[in-house]
Design a protein around this motif. Structure first.
Motif, PDB file in Angstrom:
ATOM      1  N   PRO A 120       0.797  -1.233   0.000  1.00 48.02           N
ATOM      2  CA  PRO A 120       0.000   0.000   0.000  1.00 48.02           C
ATOM      3  C   PRO A 120       0.827   1.279   0.000  1.00 48.02           C
ATOM      4  O   PRO A 120       0.304   2.360  -0.246  1.00 48.02           O
ATOM      5  N   THR A 121       2.146   1.163   0.235  1.00 47.97           N
ATOM      6  CA  THR A 121       3.005   2.351   0.172  1.00 47.97           C
ATOM      7  C   THR A 121       3.146   2.880  -1.254  1.00 47.97           C
ATOM      8  O   THR A 121       3.754   3.925  -1.467  1.00 47.97           O
ATOM      9  N   CYS A 122       2.570   2.166  -2.206  1.00 51.32           N
ATOM     10  CA  CYS A 122       2.639   2.586  -3.619  1.00 51.32           C
ATOM     11  C   CYS A 122       2.064   3.983  -3.830  1.00 51.32           C
ATOM     12  O   CYS A 122       2.414   4.659  -4.801  1.00 51.32           O
ATOM     13  N   VAL A 123       1.162   4.434  -2.964  1.00 53.60           N
ATOM     14  CA  VAL A 123       0.562   5.769  -3.120  1.00 53.60           C
ATOM     15  C   VAL A 123       1.086   6.751  -2.095  1.00 53.60           C
ATOM     16  O   VAL A 123       0.554   7.856  -1.938  1.00 53.60           O
ATOM     17  N   ALA A 124       2.161   6.397  -1.398  1.00 52.75           N
ATOM     18  CA  ALA A 124       2.672   7.246  -0.329  1.00 52.75           C
ATOM     19  C   ALA A 124       3.106   8.616  -0.825  1.00 52.75           C
ATOM     20  O   ALA A 124       3.013   9.622  -0.079  1.00 52.75           O
ATOM     21  N   ASN A 125       3.557   8.697  -2.054  1.00 54.51           N
ATOM     22  CA  ASN A 125       4.056   9.987  -2.585  1.00 54.51           C
ATOM     23  C   ASN A 125       3.050  10.708  -3.456  1.00 54.51           C
ATOM     24  O   ASN A 125       3.390  11.705  -4.106  1.00 54.51           O
ATOM     25  N   VAL A 126       1.799  10.249  -3.484  1.00 58.04           N
ATOM     26  CA  VAL A 126       0.767  10.924  -4.259  1.00 58.04           C
ATOM     27  C   VAL A 126       0.332  12.187  -3.519  1.00 58.04           C
ATOM     28  O   VAL A 126       0.032  12.159  -2.335  1.00 58.04           O
ATOM     29  N   ASP A 127       0.335  13.313  -4.227  1.00 60.76           N
ATOM     30  CA  ASP A 127      -0.079  14.591  -3.647  1.00 60.76           C
ATOM     31  C   ASP A 127      -1.580  14.740  -3.807  1.00 60.76           C
ATOM     32  O   ASP A 127      -2.084  14.986  -4.898  1.00 60.76           O
ATOM     33  N   ALA A 128      -2.314  14.579  -2.703  1.00 62.61           N
ATOM     34  CA  ALA A 128      -3.780  14.618  -2.748  1.00 62.61           C
ATOM     35  C   ALA A 128      -4.355  16.004  -2.538  1.00 62.61           C
ATOM     36  O   ALA A 128      -5.577  16.191  -2.594  1.00 62.61           O
ATOM     37  N   ALA A 129      -3.495  16.993  -2.322  1.00 57.87           N
ATOM     38  CA  ALA A 129      -3.993  18.345  -2.048  1.00 57.87           C
ATOM     39  C   ALA A 129      -4.637  18.951  -3.292  1.00 57.87           C
ATOM     40  O   ALA A 129      -4.193  18.728  -4.425  1.00 57.87           O
ATOM     41  N   ASN A 130      -5.701  19.717  -3.070  1.00 58.20           N
ATOM     42  CA  ASN A 130      -6.314  20.468  -4.170  1.00 58.20           C
ATOM     43  C   ASN A 130      -5.419  21.634  -4.559  1.00 58.20           C
ATOM     44  O   ASN A 130      -4.602  22.102  -3.750  1.00 58.20           O
ATOM     45  N   LEU A 131      -5.564  22.129  -5.789  1.00 58.02           N
ATOM     46  CA  LEU A 131      -4.753  23.244  -6.228  1.00 58.02           C
ATOM     47  C   LEU A 131      -5.009  24.491  -5.388  1.00 58.02           C
ATOM     48  O   LEU A 131      -4.119  25.287  -5.135  1.00 58.02           O
ATOM     49  N   LEU A 132      -6.266  24.666  -4.966  1.00 55.27           N
ATOM     50  CA  LEU A 132      -6.624  25.727  -4.040  1.00 55.27           C
ATOM     51  C   LEU A 132      -7.223  25.095  -2.794  1.00 55.27           C
ATOM     52  O   LEU A 132      -7.923  24.092  -2.896  1.00 55.27           O
TER      53      LEU A 132
END
Length: 311
Positions: A298-310
């Motif tokens: 499950p660490t495969c998504v550890a570096n995904v940036d989930a923040a919205n642009l705003l």
């Protein structure tokens, strides 16, 4: 050939969209439907748009009926952006009745997905295209072009927002492939309550074994349950997936009788809590849950940036 078809479809769906008069500094009023669509449009539109999603987070989008108060929102909209593909039938009917004549209704799925790429089940189109991140990227591009069409003075802003958002989606897409790659090949099988991953599975190399809920949203018959149980035992599926939106005693029963794990945390239209309250965050959480349950990393998504642009 597909790119030519896509451009043609974009043109046809946007040919009836006209610019709107916007006061300097004012935001375009956009009405959307389900949370993933709302979030995609917010990221594309940025500070230029005021986006209101009609379908409450976590509501069953198939059976949702708009409230009388939604008529006012639709009437005030400068543009209405839905998923389409037959998902929001009741809301589209209301929008057609109450919207201003100048207000366009954009159906992202109908514009972005040629008929040859649509998934049909029991004679109906499966509308849940957005879990396939490549299709979500097309959605963002259609939303961008529609907003530019009605608000051409802020073209540069919509273009920049979309470029940045597409880059975030590309990273999510790559991470999703990595997640599935980490799952033992014999376990790359999906059993879900609602058939929300029909576009997801073929892109990322997974096999749909069964969706428990029939197309008419009833519970499966005893004979269907027996067939599913036999199939799961034959396929040696390690886990089956439900969601809080679709609670199901049937899935719990199937899990008990087959001895597989029952995970009731996947989501196709409910965003997670902050700071991951975005479409990207929803899919990253899905992949972490799915990957771990099926024996992957499950660490495969550890570096995904989930923040919205705003914010």
């Amino acid at each position: 050939m597909k790119s030519i078809i896509g451009v043609t479809i974009f043109f046809l769906f946007l040919s009836g969209v006209s610019p709107v008069v916007v006061a300097e500094g004012a935001r375009i009023k956009v009405v959307t439907s389900v949370a993933p669509i709302t979030n995609i449009v917010r990221n594309v539109g940025g500070a230029n748009v005021e986006v209101t999603g009609i379908v409450p987070d976590g509501m069953d989008s198939h059976t949702f009926e708009p409230a009388p108060s939604d008529a006012k929102l639709l009437n005030q909209a400068d543009i209405i952006i839905f998923n389409g593909l037959g998902l929001e039938t009741s809301t589209v009917k209301l929008a057609d009745k109450v919207k201003k004549k100048s207000t366009a209704i954009i159906s992202l799925g109908d514009a972005a997905i040629p008929r040859s790429e649509r998934v049909f089940e029991f004679g109906h189109i499966n509308p849940h295209a957005w879990p396939n991140i490549a299709l979500a990227m097309r959605y963002a591009e259609v939303a961008r072009d529609a907003l530019i069409k009605i608000d051409p003075d802020r073209r540069a802003s919509y273009t920049a927002n979309t470029k940045a958002y597409l880059e975030k989606l590309r990273k999510l897409d790559v991470a999703t492939f990595e997640c599935v790659k980490s799952i033992p090949e014999k376990n790359r099988k999906l059993v879900t309550y609602h058939d929300s991953f029909a576009y997801f599975a073929p892109r990322y190399g997974m096999k749909i074994i069964a969706a428990i809920q029939p197309s008419d949203f009833s519970e499966p018959s005893p004979r269907e349950i027996i067939r599913i149980i036999e199939q799961l035992k034959k396929e040696k599926v390690p886990a089956i997936f439900g969601s809080e939106v679709f609670p199901s005693k049937i899935l719990e029963q199937i899990a008990r009788e087959t001895g597989v794990k029952f995970i009731d945390q996947l989501s196709d239209d409910e965003l997670p809590a902050p700071p991951s309250n975005s479409f990207i965050g929803m899919m990253a959480v899905n992949m972490a849950i799915m990957t771990e349950a099926l024996g992957g990393q499950p660490t495969c998504v550890a570096n995904v940036d989930a923040a919205n642009l705003l914010p």
